[in-house]
Design a protein around this motif. Structure first.
Motif, PDB file in Angstrom:
ATOM      1  N   SER A 135       0.750   9.168  -4.627  1.00 15.86           N
ATOM      2  CA  SER A 135       0.019  10.442  -4.560  1.00 15.86           C
ATOM      3  C   SER A 135       0.074  11.637  -2.953  1.00 15.86           C
ATOM      4  O   SER A 135       0.354  12.773  -2.991  1.00 15.86           O
ATOM      5  N   GLN A 136       1.204  11.484  -2.484  1.00 14.37           N
ATOM      6  CA  GLN A 136       1.715  12.636  -1.484  1.00 14.37           C
ATOM      7  C   GLN A 136       3.031  13.136  -2.400  1.00 14.37           C
ATOM      8  O   GLN A 136       3.478  14.166  -1.834  1.00 14.37           O
ATOM      9  N   GLN A 140       0.838  -1.354   0.016  1.00 14.87           N
ATOM     10  CA  GLN A 140       0.097   0.196   0.248  1.00 14.87           C
ATOM     11  C   GLN A 140       1.083   1.227  -0.055  1.00 14.87           C
ATOM     12  O   GLN A 140       0.448   2.795  -0.725  1.00 14.87           O
ATOM     13  N   ILE A 141       1.884   1.334   0.167  1.00 15.77           N
ATOM     14  CA  ILE A 141       2.262   2.471   0.257  1.00 15.77           C
ATOM     15  C   ILE A 141       3.223   2.972  -0.969  1.00 15.77           C
ATOM     16  O   ILE A 141       3.545   4.011  -0.629  1.00 15.77           O
ATOM     17  N   GLY A 199       1.459   2.949  -3.182  1.00 15.56           N
ATOM     18  CA  GLY A 199       0.298   4.154  -3.580  1.00 15.56           C
ATOM     19  C   GLY A 199       0.318   5.192  -2.734  1.00 15.56           C
ATOM     20  O   GLY A 199       0.086   6.824  -3.133  1.00 15.56           O
ATOM     21  N   GLN A 200       0.633   5.655  -1.860  1.00 16.69           N
ATOM     22  CA  GLN A 200       0.645   6.391  -0.402  1.00 16.69           C
ATOM     23  C   GLN A 200       1.638   7.398  -0.973  1.00 16.69           C
ATOM     24  O   GLN A 200       1.245   8.523  -1.031  1.00 16.69           O
ATOM     25  N   ILE A 201       2.705   6.665  -1.575  1.00 14.29           N
ATOM     26  CA  ILE A 201       3.688   7.670  -2.003  1.00 14.29           C
ATOM     27  C   ILE A 201       3.877   8.620  -3.191  1.00 14.29           C
ATOM     28  O   ILE A 201       4.113   9.981  -3.225  1.00 14.29           O
ATOM     29  N   TYR A 232       5.569  12.599   0.614  1.00 14.91           N
ATOM     30  CA  TYR A 232       5.750  11.950   1.497  1.00 14.91           C
ATOM     31  C   TYR A 232       6.765  12.129   2.297  1.00 14.91           C
ATOM     32  O   TYR A 232       8.145  12.339   2.085  1.00 14.91           O
ATOM     33  N   SER A 266       5.721  14.979   8.242  1.00  9.07           N
ATOM     34  CA  SER A 266       4.762  15.321   9.383  1.00  9.07           C
ATOM     35  C   SER A 266       4.551  15.763   9.816  1.00  9.07           C
ATOM     36  O   SER A 266       4.624  16.641  10.278  1.00  9.07           O
ATOM     37  N   GLY A 320       8.813   2.720   3.172  1.00 10.65           N
ATOM     38  CA  GLY A 320       7.810   2.588   4.312  1.00 10.65           C
ATOM     39  C   GLY A 320       8.394   3.383   5.318  1.00 10.65           C
ATOM     40  O   GLY A 320       7.805   4.006   6.177  1.00 10.65           O
TER      41      GLY A 320
END
Length: 591
Positions: A111-112, A104-105, A107-109, A116, A119, A516
């Motif tokens: 999109s961000q 999943q990481i 897709g997260q990266i 990414y 925090s 991640g």
RNA sequence: GCGCCCGUAGCUCAGUUGGAUAGAGUGUUGGCCUCCGAAGCCAAAGGUCAGAGGUUCGAAUCCUCUCGGGCGCACCA
């Protein structure tokens, strides 16, 4: 992985509280300061994350650690993100995370993107970071360079971690050193006018002083010239064997003979020239400041007087031999410190008291003073007055020390002396090694670690510098994309993301694992004020990528597998870019 | 003399805050391009974590001492 990790940690903490409330554990561990910690395992045979809480509290609970671990595991609620939990060895609780979690990481990266890794850890706390702050009495040397690279990178890390960061360069534009610079410039200027007055030993020897003198002459003509015999006459009664009294007498003579206005012009010429040079040098190095804070402004605005009054109210000051002292020994300093000299002039320390207080008054709640290691003796007196004034009671004041970069030319140690003008400047280093390599090299070592900087190696074999290894990984990715276009192929990101489960090779798993970890790595750096974790991490990521590149073809015929692999490759590129950007190092498309 | 930092592979350095078999790079040796960039990859070899005690289930990591290196000890900044 990171959000899962904190979520799991929360659950563990709650479980411990629950076990205490229900009477299974006799002690409230959290109240005793024992909190669970989750760490990434070094070896995958122990799962993905591991917790050693059972071992930590075995003594307190007077139970077998394995037994404690079993109680904890039994009490855990259902965990959808966890595939398997094992109790291993003396009592480690090992968590095996679900496989699709790591994929999943990607897709997260994607999109961000550039976000990414960032925090909200710092909760927008206002941080003041002061670094470099070298005296404007000469060009920056390689020692300053390390402080600059470290400070700028740390500021980036703090920003990425959600702090509100303000960076400052404290300009020491007042005081004796600046007077000595003015005198040095004047001596060269007078030489330039044809006088043969001997140049003092402890004046600034560097050639840049001559350049400033020359420019001053071009601008003002021989207005500041004084005849050698007149100077000799004025200084005839001075003890010439004592360098310090001699140059002080020369400064006093200059102030008198030139008059306030012209002395200020001389003083200002040296200051402006060097400060602009430093500013320019740092800007080229990618180091900029939110503010250049003038030491002199503190006196001009009455801030020194005000803060000394505050300090006197604490009762920790006294007068002795015509000087005002601060009783810093009451707070652990080696000796008491002078605030106002017997001649009425405030010391550098007095200015700094005002400066530090000013930072607090401007609303900063965390102060970071990056010092060169040679100034470490200065820290106790700063802490002393902060304590006396009730500041820093919450540990808001930090003084990370940057050790020297010891220069080597082959087997020979390069001696560094600002006064003699024999030193390698930051500019020389940048020109010969390059900005990227210089910045990377400086921050790849722990700041409190002494660093050997071999110039001959850095110059002659710059290809061995690890920064190229990382940049090469990035350039390779760009090249792959170029090839993709040349072959008339298209990367369907949606399709790739829908099939990241195809990325099941060990090497691919390792890569996703590594990707991640990036966000928590940045937070770790922000917590400890450390920069070296990023270069080490990037090297490891680049290494995993190069291995992947050599073992697998990305542009394969199967469209879906190709799309999935390119998604992973894109994610790697994003993290490489974000990581290098924190370091102020470029990520070139080709090299 | 006193104080601070440091001592990990031949060399340069990591080591997730006390965890499971101490890891990278470089150097040495030997392999890999008809293949998306060989500034790359794979493999081998290399260690009494300066030394000695102590703390505990467990120490490169913490406490003490010794040895060795760096840096400080201004009414300079």
């Amino acid at each position: 992985m990171w959000p899962m990790k904190t979520a799991l940690l929360d659950i563990l903490t709650q479980t411990l509280t629950g076990l205490y409330r229900s009477g299974v554990f006799s002690t409230d561990l959290l109240a005793k300061g024992i909190t669970p910690q989750l760490t990434h395992t070094r070896d995958k045979q122990f799962g993905d994350l591991t917790c050693n809480i059972a071992l930590l509290c075995a003594k307190l609970l007077q139970q077998n650690p394995r037994e404690i671990a079993e109680r904890i595991v039994e009490a855990l609620p259902p965990l959808p993100m966890v595939k398997k939990i094992e109790i291993a060895g003396p009592g480690f609780i090992n968590f095996y995370m679900r496989d699709d979690l790591s994929t999943q990481i990607i897709g997260q990266i994607l999109s961000q993107g550039g976000e990414y890794g960032k925090s909200s850890y710092g909760s927008l706390e206002r941080v003041h970071i002061e670094y470099v702050s070298a005296n404007p009495t000469g060009p920056l040397h390689v020692g300053h360079g390390r402080g600059a690279a470290y400070g700028a990178t740390l500021a980036n890390i703090l920003k990425a971690s959600g702090f509100s960061v303000h960076s400052e360069y404290y300009v020491n534009d007042a005081g004796r050193q600046m007077d000595i610079l003015a005198a040095s410039v004047w001596c060269r200027y007078n030489e330039y006018c044809g006088e043969s007055f001997p140049f003092p030993d402890n004046a600034y020897q560097g050639d840049y002083v001559k350049d400033i003198a020359k420019a001053l002459f071009a601008k003002t003509g021989s207005h500041f010239q004084r005849k050698t015999e007149d100077i000799m006459a004025a200084l005839s009664s001075v003890d010439k064997t004592n360098k310090d009294t001699y140059i002080d007498a020369l400064i006093a003579y200059l102030k008198t003979t030139l008059g306030d206005e012209h002395y200020r012009e001389l003083h200002q010429t040296g200051l402006n020239t060097l400060q602009n040079d430093i500013k320019d040098d740092l800007a080229q190095f990618g180091v900029t400041f939110d503010k250049w804070f003038s030491e002199r402004s503190l006196a001009d605005e009455g801030k020194i007087e005000k803060s000394l009054q505050d300090l006197q109210k604490t009762g920790y000051t006294y007068e002795q031999a015509g000087a005002l002292w601060f009783k810093s020994t009451a707070f652990g300093d080696d000796k008491d410190r002078v605030l106002i000299r017997d001649n009425g002039q405030p010391t550098y320390f007095a200015s700094d008291v005002a400066y530090q207080l000013d930072k607090y008054q401007r609303g900063f709640t965390k102060l970071i003073n990056v010092f060169g290691a040679d100034h470490h003796g200065y820290v106790p007196r700063l802490r002393a007055f902060l304590t006396a004034l009730g500041k820093d009671t919450d540990g808001s004041f930090f003084a990370p020390l940057v050790q020297f970069a010891i220069l080597w030319r082959g087997d020979e140690k390069v001696s560094m002396s600002t006064r003699s003008g024999e030193y390698v400047t930051l500019r020389e280093l940048r020109n010969e090694v390059g900005n990227d390599a210089t910045r990377f090299f400086y921050v790849m070592r722990k700041h409190e670690q002494h660093m050997d900087f071999d110039l001959t190696l850095a110059k002659s074999e710059s290809n061995d510098n690890p920064v190229y290894y990382i940049q090469y990984a990035h350039a390779r990715i760009c090249s792959v994309k170029h090839q993709l276009a040349e072959k008339g192929l298209h990367h369907n990101v949606e399709n790739g993301l829908a099939h990241v489960n195809l990325l099941s090779l060990q090497n691919e798993k390792d890569l996703m694992d590594s990707l991640g970890r990036f966000p928590e790595l940045i937070i770790l750096g922000a917590k400890n004020f450390e920069t070296h974790g990023i270069p080490h991490y990037l090297r490891e990521l680049a290494s995993l990528f190069h291995t992947y590149y050599n073992s697998q073809q990305f542009l394969v015929d199967e469209t879906t597998l190709r799309d999935a692999r390119l998604c992973l490759v894109n994610a790697i590129q994003v993290v490489l870019q974000n990581g290098l950007s924190l370091l102020g190092v470029s990520a070139p498309d080709s090299m």
